[in-house]
Motif scaffolding. Structure first.
Motif, PDB file in Angstrom:
ATOM      1  N   UNK A   1     -65.025 -89.762  63.940  1.00  0.00           N
ATOM      2  CA  UNK A   1     -64.013 -89.483  62.926  1.00  0.00           C
ATOM      3  C   UNK A   1     -64.002 -90.503  61.795  1.00  0.00           C
ATOM      4  N   UNK A   2     -64.740 -91.608  61.924  1.00  0.00           N
ATOM      5  CA  UNK A   2     -64.736 -92.625  60.872  1.00  0.00           C
ATOM      6  C   UNK A   2     -65.655 -92.204  59.722  1.00  0.00           C
ATOM      7  N   UNK A   3     -65.715 -93.039  58.691  1.00  0.00           N
ATOM      8  CA  UNK A   3     -66.459 -92.699  57.476  1.00  0.00           C
ATOM      9  C   UNK A   3     -67.927 -92.423  57.744  1.00  0.00           C
ATOM     10  N   UNK A   4     -68.546 -93.197  58.643  1.00  0.00           N
ATOM     11  CA  UNK A   4     -69.956 -92.976  58.951  1.00  0.00           C
ATOM     12  C   UNK A   4     -70.157 -91.595  59.588  1.00  0.00           C
ATOM     13  N   UNK A   5     -69.235 -91.230  60.453  1.00  0.00           N
ATOM     14  CA  UNK A   5     -69.306 -89.916  61.090  1.00  0.00           C
ATOM     15  C   UNK A   5     -69.091 -88.797  60.097  1.00  0.00           C
ATOM     16  N   UNK A   6     -68.166 -89.009  59.171  1.00  0.00           N
ATOM     17  CA  UNK A   6     -67.906 -87.982  58.166  1.00  0.00           C
ATOM     18  C   UNK A   6     -69.113 -87.775  57.252  1.00  0.00           C
ATOM     19  N   UNK A   7     -69.822 -88.865  56.954  1.00  0.00           N
ATOM     20  CA  UNK A   7     -71.040 -88.747  56.152  1.00  0.00           C
ATOM     21  C   UNK A   7     -72.076 -87.902  56.896  1.00  0.00           C
ATOM     22  N   UNK A   8     -72.225 -88.155  58.192  1.00  0.00           N
ATOM     23  CA  UNK A   8     -73.173 -87.390  59.000  1.00  0.00           C
ATOM     24  C   UNK A   8     -72.754 -85.921  59.068  1.00  0.00           C
ATOM     25  N   UNK A   9     -71.457 -85.695  59.195  1.00  0.00           N
ATOM     26  CA  UNK A   9     -70.960 -84.314  59.269  1.00  0.00           C
ATOM     27  C   UNK A   9     -71.259 -83.564  57.980  1.00  0.00           C
ATOM     28  N   UNK A  10     -71.198 -84.265  56.852  1.00  0.00           N
ATOM     29  CA  UNK A  10     -71.512 -83.616  55.576  1.00  0.00           C
ATOM     30  C   UNK A  10     -72.975 -83.199  55.507  1.00  0.00           C
ATOM     31  N   UNK A  11     -73.855 -84.002  56.110  1.00  0.00           N
ATOM     32  CA  UNK A  11     -75.282 -83.645  56.157  1.00  0.00           C
ATOM     33  C   UNK A  11     -75.466 -82.360  56.948  1.00  0.00           C
ATOM     34  N   UNK A  12     -74.799 -82.272  58.094  1.00  0.00           N
ATOM     35  CA  UNK A  12     -74.891 -81.081  58.939  1.00  0.00           C
ATOM     36  C   UNK A  12     -74.353 -79.856  58.212  1.00  0.00           C
ATOM     37  N   UNK A  13     -73.196 -79.985  57.618  1.00  0.00           N
ATOM     38  CA  UNK A  13     -72.565 -78.851  56.938  1.00  0.00           C
ATOM     39  C   UNK A  13     -73.395 -78.387  55.747  1.00  0.00           C
ATOM     40  N   UNK A  14     -73.901 -79.341  54.989  1.00  0.00           N
ATOM     41  CA  UNK A  14     -74.724 -78.994  53.833  1.00  0.00           C
ATOM     42  C   UNK A  14     -76.001 -78.277  54.270  1.00  0.00           C
ATOM     43  N   UNK A  15     -76.640 -78.800  55.308  1.00  0.00           N
ATOM     44  CA  UNK A  15     -77.882 -78.187  55.794  1.00  0.00           C
ATOM     45  C   UNK A  15     -77.620 -76.769  56.276  1.00  0.00           C
ATOM     46  N   UNK A  16     -76.511 -76.569  56.985  1.00  0.00           N
ATOM     47  CA  UNK A  16     -76.196 -75.241  57.499  1.00  0.00           C
ATOM     48  C   UNK A  16     -75.979 -74.257  56.349  1.00  0.00           C
ATOM     49  N   UNK A  17     -75.265 -74.688  55.334  1.00  0.00           N
ATOM     50  CA  UNK A  17     -75.006 -73.819  54.181  1.00  0.00           C
ATOM     51  C   UNK A  17     -76.289 -73.476  53.433  1.00  0.00           C
ATOM     52  N   UNK A  18     -77.179 -74.443  53.299  1.00  0.00           N
ATOM     53  CA  UNK A  18     -78.418 -74.230  52.548  1.00  0.00           C
ATOM     54  C   UNK A  18     -79.376 -73.305  53.298  1.00  0.00           C
ATOM     55  N   UNK A  19     -79.506 -73.509  54.595  1.00  0.00           N
ATOM     56  CA  UNK A  19     -80.370 -72.620  55.382  1.00  0.00           C
ATOM     57  C   UNK A  19     -79.787 -71.208  55.380  1.00  0.00           C
ATOM     58  N   UNK A  20     -78.477 -71.113  55.562  1.00  0.00           N
ATOM     59  CA  UNK A  20     -77.821 -69.801  55.573  1.00  0.00           C
ATOM     60  C   UNK A  20     -78.050 -69.072  54.259  1.00  0.00           C
TER      61      UNK A  20
END
Length: 383
Positions: free
Chosen positions: A36-55
């Motif tokens: 839940x900290x900033x480092x985790x949120x940065x990683x979560x943004x990578x996952x979300x962005x990748x999912x949106x782009x592949x989709x």
């Protein structure tokens, strides 16, 4: 020796722009996406962005995409997930004879567990029989699995027609689009498919990352248990760099679809014309369906030269080709795809798959033709 890679259907070189994006993530984003900290949120943004782009590249909603370790896991998740989710409706599955072993072996396992699996035949060009599918679909049929395009001979299947039929009868339809992605237009909605498998390393992305599209109405039980990743559909810490690389590769392949097909058709034509001129039309047979085929895959039998002999000689000349699926070609077993097509034994036992992609040139094709001419001539002279 200048080596020539003509086995892109097995795996492809990573595109420089893909490697660049992966390196950026590897060196700059190291948090856990579940934190839940900033480092985790940065990683979560990578996952979300990748999912949106592949989709976006496959005509799907981001929420419909489950990241996996590759095509094999995606296929397994589709079959085992569908069987578990629909067991109360029935236990009958229809699976084509020419599927990748990730599907066939999963189907065999389901058969061992008491499911009734029937195998859809194909014609001599590798196309499934729609009439057979119609005749063998039953009230208890829960899944039809037919790949979009075959990885050994390149034959493209009538997946939209199959999907439309399946929906009319309340049957889930799964298609393995691993080989089709990057070579054919892929829009999950228009495919009429409920489950679609993908893999990044066939489109100049990294190995070890793939995805399964699940239509909005599809609810699959998790195969991996532990965390809540992938909306509780697949536990495990996310492969951040792999996902980012997959997303970039999907974007690049979608934008260059026409260009890639044109280049593949050029190389394919040059190979076949070169062989015709050098060894003669009677010395080789092209396997597959010329009217419905992936341009970058050419499966050729040289009846006078066995598969093992041809592959070994090509390898000694620095040319990489294959006898079939990368998952089985190391054993040099007779291709189950060609056998399902009911081809003559001399054609079955002399088939070689050439597949083209990033980096291949017309000059390389000319070299392949010359080496094949030398090899076939050498074999003939020994007889």
């Amino acid at each position: 020796m200048n080596r020539i890679y003509a086995d892109h259907a097995a795996s492809t070189p990573v595109h420089p722009l893909v490697a660049e994006e992966m390196l950026r993530v590897l060196t700059g984003t190291y948090g856990n996406a579940s934190s839940v900290h900033a480092f985790g949120r940065e990683a979560k943004r990578v996952v979300s962005s990748a999912r949106e782009r592949v989709a976006a590249a496959i005509g799907a909603r981001a929420s419909d995409l489950v990241f996996t370790s590759g095509g094999t896991e995606s296929d397994n998740m589709a079959l085992f997930g569908a069987a578990a989710a629909r067991a109360d409706r029935g236990r009958h599955l229809l699976v084509s004879q020419i599927e990748h072993h990730a599907v066939l072996h999963a189907a065999e396992r389901l058969a061992q567990q008491g499911f009734d699996v029937e195998y859809i035949p194909v014609d001599t060009r590798g196309r499934v029989d729609m009439d057979w599918i119609r005749e063998h679909t039953r009230p208890d049929t829960i899944l039809i699995s037919v790949m979009y395009a075959n990885n050994e001979v390149g034959t493209i299947q009538p997946v939209q027609e199959i999907g439309a039929f399946a929906r009319e009868h309340g049957v889930w339809f799964h298609t393995d689009a691993v080989q089709a992605l990057g070579s054919l237009p892929v829009d999950c909605d228009s495919l009429n498919a409920d489950l679609v498998s993908f893999s990044a390393h066939k489109i100049n992305g990294p190995q070890g990352i793939g995805a399964l599209y699940t239509a909005p109405h599809i609810k699959l039980p998790a195969m991996l248990h532990g965390g809540n990743q992938e909306r509780k559909r697949r536990a495990g810490t996310e492969n951040l760099a792999g996902m980012a690389g997959f997303a970039r590769a999907a974007e690049l392949s979608a934008s260059a679809l026409g260009e890639r097909r044109a280049q593949s058709e050029l190389l394919r034509g040059r190979l076949l014309e070169g062989l015709s001129a050098s060894i003669g039309d009677s010395a080789f047979v092209v396997n597959g369906d010329p009217a419905h085929t992936l341009a970058h895959i050419v499966n050729i039998s040289f009846p006078a030269v066995g598969t093992e002999t041809m592959l070994m000689n090509l390898d000694m000349e620095g040319i990489a080709a294959a006898s079939g699926s990368a998952c089985t070609s190391g054993s040099l077993e007779t291709s189950h795809v060609l056998r399902a097509m009911n081809l003559p034994e001399n054609v079955l036992n002399s088939a070689v798959r050439f597949s083209f992609g990033l980096g291949n040139t017309s000059e390389e094709i000319d070299t392949i033709v010359k080496k094949i001419e030398t090899i076939t001539g050498r074999v003939r002279n020994k007889r």
